[in-house]
Design an enzyme around this catalytic site. Structure first.
Site, PDB file in Angstrom:
ATOM      1  CG  LEU A   1     -27.769  92.443  24.070  1.00 32.20           C
ATOM      2  CD1 LEU A   1     -28.513  93.727  23.788  1.00 32.20           C
ATOM      3  CD2 LEU A   1     -28.640  91.218  23.741  1.00 32.20           C
TER       4      LEU A   1
ATOM      5  N   GLY B   1     -30.716  93.865  33.479  1.00 29.03           N
ATOM      6  CA  GLY B   1     -30.341  92.847  34.454  1.00 29.03           C
ATOM      7  C   GLY B   1     -31.459  92.200  35.231  1.00 29.03           C
TER       8      GLY B   1
ATOM      9  CG  HIS C   1     -32.686  83.575  21.982  1.00 26.55           C
ATOM     10  ND1 HIS C   1     -31.969  84.625  21.449  1.00 26.55           N
ATOM     11  CD2 HIS C   1     -33.687  83.318  21.108  1.00 26.55           C
ATOM     12  CE1 HIS C   1     -32.510  84.994  20.304  1.00 26.55           C
ATOM     13  NE2 HIS C   1     -33.560  84.224  20.079  1.00 26.55           N
TER      14      HIS C   1
END
Ligand code: GRF
Length: 215
Positions: free
Chosen positions: A90, A12, A109
């Protein structure tokens, strides 16, 4: 003020960058809900520490991916979420999810899309492949999410140079740093309605963002 829902699977740090910038008044939005598909995702602790509702929804508790995604959609709709941010999430979202939040889901990404992206390209594997290929630059991409994997309209990209003695670890750290930068910038501008979508291209109405390092 826009309501933001963040989906995570891990540590995170991208989520933390968003929380820090909201706290510093750089983003005209609030994170109303954090959802993880992993029970032990440290990102949940980051959210709880800031008093944000942070929940684990276990995909295994649902008969299939479609049912799991509807559960996500319902929790986010209950909170009237305007923007969904995939911050190290994910899992691939279902078609129903993408349609439910059309042009209101963005993903970060850790490569320069369309290189080193798509099915199976996530985490350290990306940096390993970049180094094995002998690339001299890499970077990160923040983009809208469509029904493909890492195929949605690009909002921002930023480059990092690869040194001779670069390792997967050092490269991951370099790229993560710029991820925080461009993800925060994209969320800020989305919350100010300054990102225009024209087909599969995006335009920024106005830059004007004077926050540390983001000029
Ligand atoms: C980031 O590199 C992100 O691009 C990728 O997963 C990593 C998660 O980082 N999808 P964090 O959980 O935000 O620290």
């Amino acid at each position: 003020m826009k309501k933001i829902g963040v989906l995570i699977s891990g540590g995170g740090t991208n989520l933390q960058a968003l929380m820090d910038n909201i706290n510093e008044g750089n983003i005209n939005g609030e994170i109303s809900l954090i959802i993880s598909n992993k029970k032990n995702a440290y990102g949940l602790e980051r959210g709880n520490a800031w008093g944000i509702e942070s929940i684990f929804i276990n995909p295994k508790d649902f008969e299939n991916e479609a049912a799991y995604n509807f559960a996500l959609i319902n929790r986010l709709k209950e909170k009237n979420i305007d923007l969904v941010v995939l911050a190290g999430y994910l899992k691939i979202l279902s078609k129903d999810f993408v349609e439910a939040f059309e042009n209101r889901v963005i993903n970060i990404h850790p490569s320069l899309i369309p290189s080193f992206c798509g099915s199976g390209f996530y985490g350290e594997r990306i940096h390993k492949e970049v180094l094995n290929y002998g690339c001299k630059i890499t970077g990160a991409t923040v983009h809208f999410v469509d029904e493909g994997t890492d195929t949605g309209p690009i909002i921002f990209q930023k480059i990092v140079e690869i040194e001779n003695d670069e390792s997967v670890k050092s490269l991951k750290e370099k790229v993560l740093k710029i991820e925080h930068e461009i993800l925060t910038k994209a969320v800020k501008l989305f919350c100010e309605d300054k990102i225009v979508l024209e087909g599969r291209k995006t335009k920024i109405i106005q830059e004007g963002f004077h926050e540390k390092g983001l000029n």
